[in-house]
Structures are given as structure tokens and as C-alpha cells.
Design an enzyme around this catalytic site. Structure first.
Site, PDB file in Angstrom:
ATOM      1  N   TYR A   1      37.930  -1.330 -39.572  1.00 40.25           N
ATOM      2  CA  TYR A   1      37.966  -1.436 -41.031  1.00 40.25           C
ATOM      3  C   TYR A   1      37.794  -0.075 -41.690  1.00 40.25           C
ATOM      4  CZ  TYR A   1      38.748  -6.281 -40.656  1.00 40.25           C
ATOM      5  OH  TYR A   1      39.357  -7.466 -40.361  1.00 40.25           O
ATOM      6  N   HIS A   2      37.155   0.831 -40.997  1.00 43.34           N
ATOM      7  CA  HIS A   2      37.084   2.218 -41.463  1.00 43.34           C
ATOM      8  C   HIS A   2      38.511   2.771 -41.605  1.00 43.34           C
ATOM      9  CE1 HIS A   2      35.172   6.234 -41.779  1.00 43.34           C
ATOM     10  NE2 HIS A   2      36.317   6.617 -41.266  1.00 43.34           N
TER      11      HIS A   2
END
Ligand code: MG
Length: 671
Positions: free
Chosen positions: A303-304
Site C-alpha cells: 500500500y506504500h
């Protein structure tokens, strides 16, 4: 006759028969009210509409849209559209209503001749939600552009209208939904929660820009269809305006896609408002969701990366449409820091640790990403190096690197494939996708990831899906310490020492963990050659309570010895390790089935090992684990380790380690 004129003429001639057919397309006069008819180019539309000649106005409106030049970063030149094999397959299968919904559920399911948009063959929420992302629509557009075959356009328009008809946005609130117990109301109400979840709505909002570009010239894109499209599109944007997710990556996705909506369809009366809401949210959230060290607050590498792409997509759209000044320099600097963060925590083959809900991102994907990053940040030599696999650019002037706000710590002795690297995750309480895994780590040595995280496998659904979700999320299925194999009650690690330079590099991190038991983990990186991990479980928990130290072994056979608590690999390719755990006399070893998942709904079995000690009346339970990476397979060298300070001390640590024929080594620190 030029092509455009032909298409317009054909569309006008075909309009009646096409739109009066199976899809019940109607001219929706309210579409004109949604647009700013004073927009340059819409003069004729305005005149015809004000004379009450809406059919002719719709033809003029379609003519306007076919002639205007607004692009997306994804499709800058409609003539250069390509399609890959997978996309072609998705497009062709979609003609039969076999829809590519989710990579984790292949082969794709068939949704019936008369499409059943509520079909839910596996009770995983993602499968039901993601059906409503229409991931096969844009590939149908590529197939249409590449082949010129109208069957794709015809079927797309049909499915687009079928979806509108069967998935009305009925208004429900949370309470109403919970109170509804049976019957059709439940069906419609339940369906809204899937079909109209803001994240899915935003996905369609973005992708329909591409579909508009790809299909607008088709005779099946009739003036009536255009009015249906515009009414539906505005309903989407308006739904998000009033239902933005509260936080996290969902909110970022929604904001970025509102920027797309406002930029790609500036003719809507509310377009500027949509765009501005997206810009404002991204400018605000980049400060909330990204720590000063560049880590995103879900503490999840996947998700980064997704978040980086959201921020950059918004920037690309701004560049295409001349509003980059809406994003301050600090926004651009933050994105650069986020990429530096990601590049540091990944391994030399571009693979990522599987911490939290991460999946594995492939090397070719990452090289393409770094090429894109290099264009946006041309002065960054690190990105250039990664984009060109070392042919250009330069590596950073450091090796080990700590990200202290996010709690990611990277030990490394080099940047090449033969490097030894460990990434430790020990940060603050993370947001939704974060797992309770404080203190866990992954290690890379000479071409292979070792001690890989279990990954995530699935997110949410019925009881069976949840059982799997909870297995992968569990603290006990990481490389860290638990009490009675239970999940951590508190995930709030403090960094007590971070010493990233010298012959002996040290990380000391402490997590409150459980009500009466905290976990202090000290990692020593010795001579750039091996790791010594000291785990101290300290607190008033007593009696039969068990302290457990867990390690996830690589796939395949990993020989071990219960007598001396040793594990060692026997791979042939020059990337092996042995490790030995030194604990109290009453320590026992347990081997259980473990799993690793590198992609959604895919898993492979492996071994999960724990070293277990009854706490009894002792103030602490302490372990020393020596992890010795080496090229050769087998159980050598001989390892030994012991504590020199007899009891746990808040103020420091002193141990002695011996590896093979090397001299005894004292490892210590004082806080
Ligand atoms: Mg995990």
C-alpha cells in the site's frame, strides 16, 4: 468522407435502432442541466437545447465530445493504443460474460447470459466488491481500438447499461441496512454496499475516462447513450463527494480519481469543485498519512507503493492540464522520500518484504516504476540507478538505514545480489492493512529471501475466509515473540538504540506487547557477516503462561535438531543459513505447518517453528538466536552464545557469542 464525419453520420442514422434496442437507452434531458452550456464549444448544444430540440442537441453534444482534445496520462495518444495477451483474453471472455474480476480467483467466473451482478461464487468480499470495478471494460476498449471490431463496443455499451439498470443507487443508511432482515429490500440494500462502495465507485470514475476515450467514436456510442453516460458519471462523482472514505488509502484513491473526473470532464458544472476536493484531500492527507521519514502509515510495502502511485497520478493529471501549481513543492518532496523509503526496504532483486498485507511486486513492474520516477525526479541518481539496473545513476552513500518514525530498519553490507540484508519492522500502531507483528524481520542473502513474512492471503469475507485472514495476520505467524501464541495487545514499538555504522551495528526496540509482558528485541549485525538477535520477555506474567519465539522457515525441507535447537538449510545455490536458539533449560521446540502467500488467494506450505518457555516465577524469559548466513549447505560452523549479565536490565545488555573457530565475541550496549 472523412472518418469522423462518417462516424457522426452513422451514429445519427443508427441512433434510433441501436438505442431503442435491448439496452433501453433513452435520451436523458437532465444531462444538459448537469453541464455548463456556456463552456466553449457547446454553443450549438445550448441553442438547440433552449429551443427544446434535445435530440439534435444530443447529436451536437456527441459531436463536440468526439472533437475535443482532453487526454489522460494513461492514454495520451489514442492512435498508439496497444493490447497485451492478458487484456485480449479478458476482452474476449467478457463477450461471453466471463468477467476478469480478481487475480486471486482464476479462471474467471461466468456471470450468466442475463448478467447476474449479485453472483457471489466465493464469499470473499473482494470478489463481490471488485466485480463492480469493471476491470474488463478498458481492455475491451483496447481490443476495439486495435481491431476496429464493433462487437467490443456494442457489448461494452450493453454491459454498461445493464449494470446501470440492475444496480440502482438506492438510498440506505447503516441502521436501515442492519434492520433489514429478508426479502428484496435486503437484496437491493446489500447490493448497494458492494456496487456503490466509494472505492469501487472511484475505480469506475477513473476508468470510465479511458473507456470514454476508447469508445466515443463508435456508432454504438449513440447520442442517447452519451446522455445516459453523463448522468451516470455525474451520479458517481456526486456519490463520492458526499461519501469520501474516512481515511487510509481508500480516501487517497477516491481523491485522485475525483481529480481525474474534474479534469477529464471539465464541462460538468461541478467539475472544478470535484477537482478541487481531490487536490485538497491529497494535499492534506500526504501530511497525515506519510511520516517524516517517508513511510505511509499503514506500514505495508504494497500500500506504500500504491500510495506513491496515487500521488504521482494526480501530479501527472495536473501536468497534462496545467494545474501543477495546485501541489506545493513539499508534496513533490514527500513523494520522493516515499520512493527512497521503498527502495531501501526492498531487496537487491527488487522484491519487497511481505510485511502486513503486502503482496509480491515483480522486478519488471518495479523497473518500469523507477523509469517513471526517474522522469519525474531526473536529479535523483538512486532512482536512475534502479531504473537502469545500475547502468546509470548511483547508489546512496550509505548502507544500513533506519526509518525511525515508521519503525523500519535496514541492515545491509552491500546493494548487490550477493549482499546480506535484514529489514526489521518495529513501528507505531499502523492503520488498517498493518498486522500486529512488531519486531518481525525478513532477511536476504546472496540471491534469496530468507525468513520471509507469511504475507496476507485474503482480506475479509465469510467465516472460512476470516479464518484464513486471521491465520496470516496472527502475531505467532511472524518472526517475533508472543505470549501463549496470542496476538499482540499493544503495537507501539519504541526505538531504544539505532546504531547503523561500524563493525557491530545495533538496533534495540521495545514493544509493550501484553498487559504484563513487554518484548525487548536487540539485533546485532556483526562484521557485516551474521546476526545475533536477543529477545527478552519481561513482566509479571507468571505460572504456566508460555513465552513463544517464532521463526518462519523457507519452503522445502529444512533439517533441524531438537537436541541443540538448530535449523539449517540445504539449498544448492549459494544462499543458505543455519541458526541456533539459546534459551533457558526448560525451553522446548515446536514445529507446525506454516504458510506463505505472495499473491491474493495463493498460498504455499512451509514450516513455522517456535521456541517455548514457561514463564513461572522468573522476572524475564531471555533468548539469544544466532543467524549465520553462508554459501554452503549444512550444519556448520559450531555456534555458541550466553548472557553475561545474569538478569534482564533496563539499562543495557552484555552477551558472549562464538562462531566456529573465531575468537569469542562480546556484544554489548548501554542505554
Ligand atoms: Mg505478516
Amino acid at each position: 468522407m472523412n472518418r469522423r464525419f462518417f462516424l457522426v453520420a452513422a451514429a445519427a442514422a443508427a441512433a434510433m435502432s441501436l438505442s431503442a434496442g435491448i439496452d433501453a437507452q433513452e435520451l436523458r434531458p437532465e444531462a444538459f442541466d448537469l453541464l455548463d452550456l456556456d463552456w466553449p464549444g457547446l454553443e450549438q448544444v445550448k441553442a438547440l437545447h433552449s429551443e427544446g430540440r434535445d435530440s439534435a442537441a444530443a447529436v451536437a453534444l456527441l459531436d463536440y465530445y468526439r472533437g475535443r482534445d482532453i487526454r489522460t496520462p494513461e492514454i495520451k495518444d489514442i492512435k498508439k493504443v496497444k493490447i497485451n495477451k492478458k487484456q485480449q483474453k479478458w476482452a474476449d471472455e467478457a463477450l461471453e460474460h466471463t468477467f476478469y474480476v480478481h487475480d486471486g480467483y482464476q479462471p474467471s467466473f461466468n456471470y450468466g447470459e442475463d448478467i447476474d451482478w449479485q453472483y457471489w461464487p466465493v464469499k470473499d468480499n473482494e470478489l463481490r466488491w471488485q466485480l463492480h470495478r469493471h476491470k474488463w471494460f478498458t481492455p475491451m476498449g483496447y481490443a476495439y481500438r486495435v481491431s476496429g471490431d464493433e462487437k467490443y463496443a456494442r457489448e461494452w455499451a450493453h454491459q454498461y447499461m445493464d449494470w446501470i439498470r440492475k444496480n440502482p443507487l438506492v438510498s440506505i443508511d447503516q441502521k436501515e441496512y442492519e434492520m433489514v432482515s429478508s426479502g428484496e429490500v435486503k437484496g437491493a440494500a446489500e447490493n448497494v454496499r458492494f456496487a456503490w462502495r466509494p472505492l469501487e465507485v472511484s475505480h469506475r470514475l477513473q476508468d470510465q475516462c479511458f473507456q470514454f476515450q476508447l469508445f466515443v467514436d463508435s456508432p454504438y456510442f449513440t447520442p442517447e447513450f452519451l446522455t445516459e453516460f453523463l448522468v451516470n458519471y455525474r451520479r458517481h462523482a456526486d456519490h463520492i463527494m458526499h461519501n469520501y472514505s474516512e481515511q487510509g488509502n481508500h480516501l487517497l484513491f477516491e481523491a485522485q480519481r475525483m481529480i481525474y473526473a474534474g479534469s477529464f470532464f471539465p464541462e460538468f458544472r461541478e467539475a472544478a469543485e470535484w477537482r478541487q476536493s481531490g487536490v485538497d484531500i491529497l494535499n492534506r492527507e500526504i501530511k497525515v498519512q506519510v511520516y517524516d521519514d517517508g513511510g505511509q502509515f499503514e506500514l505495508d510495502p504494497h500500500y506504500h507503493l500504491a500510495t506513491i502511485d496515487i500521488f504521482l497520478k494526480a501530479l501527472s493529471m495536473a501536468d497534462l492540464n496545467g494545474f501543477r501549481h495546485d501541489f506545493p513543492q513539499s508534496y513533490i518532496d514527500t513523494v520522493e522520500k516515499m520512493i527512497v523509503f521503498y527502495a531501501n526496504i526492498c531487496f537487491p532483486d527488487y522484491s519487497n518484504p511481505l510485511f502486513s498485507d503486502a503482496k509480491m511486486t515483480g522486478k519488471s513492474t518495479m523497473i518500469n516504476s523507477y523509469k517513471r520516477y526517474s522522469q519525474i525526479f531526473p536529479d535523483n541518481q538512486f532512482f536512475k540507478y534502479l531504473a537502469t539496473e545500475g547502468k546509470e545513476g548511483a547508489l546512496p552513500d550509505y548502507l544500513s538505514k533506519g526509518f525511525l518514525n515508521s519503525g523500519f530498519f535496514v541492515f545491509r553490507n552491500g546493494w548487490g545480489m550477493d549482499a546480506l540484508q535484514m529489514v526489521v519492522k518495529a513501528g507505531p500502531k499502523g492503520e488498517w492493512h498493518c498486522q500486529p507483528d512488531n519486531g518481525t524481520f525478513e532477511m536476504w542473502y546472496n540471491g534469496r529471501s530468507l525468513f520471509q513474512d507469511s504475507g496476507s492471503y485474503v482480506y475479509a469475507g465469510d467465516a472460512e475466509v476470516m479464518e484464513w485472514r486471521n491465520w496470516f495476520r496472527a502475531t505467532a505467524h511472524h518472526n517475533t515473540l508472543t505470549l501463549n501464541n496470542e496476538n499482540l495487545q499493544t503495537t507501539e514499538s519504541k526505538t531504544l538504540l539505532w546504531q547503523p555504522e561500524g563493525d557491530v551495528q545495533i538496533l534495540v526496540t521495545e514493544n509493550p506487547s501484553y498487559k504484563n509482558l513487554k518484548h525487548r528485541r536487540s539485533v546485532f549485525f556483526v562484521d557485516g557477516k551474521y546476526f545475533v538477535i536477543v529477545d527478552e520477555a519481561v513482566g509479571s506474567v507468571s505460572g504456566n503462561n508460555n513465552v513463544n519465539l517464532h521463526f518462519q522457515m523457507p519452503r522445502g525441507n529444512v533439517p533441524n535438531s531438537r537436541e541443540d535447537m538448530t535449523f539449517y538449510t540445504e539449498f544448492e545455490d549459494g544462499s543458505n543459513f543455519m541458526f541456533q536458539c539459546f534459551g533457558p533449560d526448560n525451553m522446548t521446540m515446536k514445529k507446525e505447518p506454516g504458510w506463505i502467500s505472495t499473491a491474493y488467494n495463493k498460498k504455499v506450505q512451509r514450516m513455522n517453528v517456535s521456541f517455548n518457555v514457561k514463564k513461572l516465577d522468573s522476572p524475564s524469559v531471555r533468548y539469544i538466536t544466532v543467524i549465520y548466513p553462508k554459501e554452503k549447505a549444512g550444519k556448520e560452523p559450531a555456534l555458541s552464545a550466553k548472557f553475561l549479565n545474569k538478569e534482564f536490565s533496563e539499562d543495557g545488555l552484555k552477551i558472549q557469542v562464538k562462531v566456529g573457530k573465531e575468537k569469542k565475541r562480546v556484544l554489548e550496549y548501554a542505554l
